[in-house]
Design an enzyme around this catalytic site. Structure first.
Site, PDB file in Angstrom:
ATOM      1  N   LYS A 222       0.953  -0.954   0.213  1.00 28.76           N
ATOM      2  CA  LYS A 222      -0.456   0.389  -0.276  1.00 28.76           C
ATOM      3  C   LYS A 222       0.900   1.139   0.040  1.00 28.76           C
ATOM      4  O   LYS A 222       2.171   0.941   0.742  1.00 28.76           O
ATOM      5  CB  LYS A 222      -1.178   0.206   0.742  1.00 28.76           C
ATOM      6  CG  LYS A 222      -1.987  -1.119   0.692  1.00 28.76           C
ATOM      7  CD  LYS A 222      -3.619  -0.852   1.816  1.00 28.76           C
ATOM      8  CE  LYS A 222      -4.514  -2.101   1.999  1.00 28.76           C
ATOM      9  NZ  LYS A 222      -5.366  -1.250   2.672  1.00 28.76           N
TER      10      LYS A 222
ATOM     11  N   ARG B  43      -3.673 -10.339   4.646  1.00 27.65           N
ATOM     12  CA  ARG B  43      -4.369 -10.554   4.010  1.00 27.65           C
ATOM     13  C   ARG B  43      -3.168  -9.545   2.066  1.00 27.65           C
ATOM     14  O   ARG B  43      -2.891  -8.746   2.524  1.00 27.65           O
ATOM     15  CB  ARG B  43      -5.577  -9.718   3.230  1.00 27.65           C
ATOM     16  CG  ARG B  43      -6.179  -9.520   2.360  1.00 27.65           C
ATOM     17  CD  ARG B  43      -7.427  -8.459   2.075  1.00 27.65           C
ATOM     18  NE  ARG B  43      -8.017  -8.209   0.419  1.00 27.65           N
ATOM     19  CZ  ARG B  43      -7.659  -7.508  -0.032  1.00 27.65           C
ATOM     20  NH1 ARG B  43      -6.856  -6.530   0.287  1.00 27.65           N
ATOM     21  NH2 ARG B  43      -8.422  -7.542  -1.524  1.00 27.65           N
TER      22      ARG B  43
END
Length: 259
Positions: free
Chosen positions: A211, A241
């Site tokens: 991210k 995840r």
């Protein structure tokens, strides 16, 4: 925590991200019905224990597609995966219509980035199919000031909504929503204090994989992702995840060996 027929009651496990989209921010995660089985097989061989299929990119500034488009992207890949593999299957959607189609086709968990707050029918559908749910924090207005109370309150409300609808307590997992309605500093604050969500009484899922909070180019964010996974192990997070299954599974293994 139960997903499908499998119970996860300790340790940190890997949920593999497989995107059935043409525009997800990490190009290596994009798949279609033509290659989804190869991607799932590799993820399982690399150490994934749950597969998370997504048919809508939720990258920054994404353009929303309809539930109908999600379903068209999901239908055949989901069917192929269920026929070929005995693995808990999560579907990433906030549309009740998509969730219903996915659960009817055999999905085991709905991963809702709006934490059951977007469409009221979502909770009823998950309960009807006796499925599991991941309730993630999100909001339309970026957070300001203290992040912990609004995140905790949102998650508590999501849990209450789930329980009132009849969703099994043992089929609920919470996600603090790193990268959603939070700036870079808030994302790091949330990550570094993730254990503060444990008193809510439910297992946690952490989603930091590649991210933008880590800065730089997406291609160069694996080391920071792995560091966050090692942190997740220390903080008692049940699931990470991730896109890079093998590397994250290895990071988890080494963290346990380190003690």
């Amino acid at each position: 925590m139960k997903i499908g027929s499998k119970v996860f009651d300790g340790g940190t496990h890997v949920m593999a991200i497989i995107n059935l989209t043409p525009d997800s921010f990490w190009h290596e995660s994009r798949r279609t019905a033509d290659d989804v089985l190869f991607a799932v097989e590799k993820a399982l061989n690399d150490g994934a224990e749950v597969i998370d299929l997504g048919a809508q990119s939720t990258r920054p500034n994404y353009t929303e597609v309809s539930a109908e488009e999600e379903i068209s992207r999901l239908e055949r890949p989901l069917m192929l995966v269920k026929e070929r593999f005995d693995v808990p299957l999560s579907v990433d959607t906030y549309f009740a219509k998509t969730a219903k189609a996915a659960l009817a086709a055999g999905a085991d968990l709905i991963n809702d980035i709006w934490g059951l707050s977007r469409e009221k029918e979502m909770t009823e559908i998950i309960a009807k199919y006796n499925a599991s749910v991941c309730i993630m924090h999100n909001c339309k207005t970026p957070l300001s000031g203290d992040i912990w109370k609004p995140v905790a309150d949102f998650l508590k409300n999501g849990v209450e909504t789930a329980l009132n609808a009849g969703i099994d307590k043992n089929k609920i997992i919470l996600d603090g929503g790193i990268g959603f309605a939070k700036n870079k500093e808030q994302n790091h604050e949330l990550l570094n204090g993730y254990e503060k969500l444990l008193p809510l009484g439910y297992p946690l899922l952490l989603g930091t994989s590649r991210k933008s909070m880590f800065g730089g180019n997406v291609e160069d964010r694996l080391p920071q992702t792995l560091e966050s996974t090692r942190l997740a192990v220390k903080k008692g997070v049940l699931f990470v995840r991730v896109h890079d299954v093998k590397e994250n599974a290895e990071a988890i293994r080494r963290e346990y060996e380190r003690g």
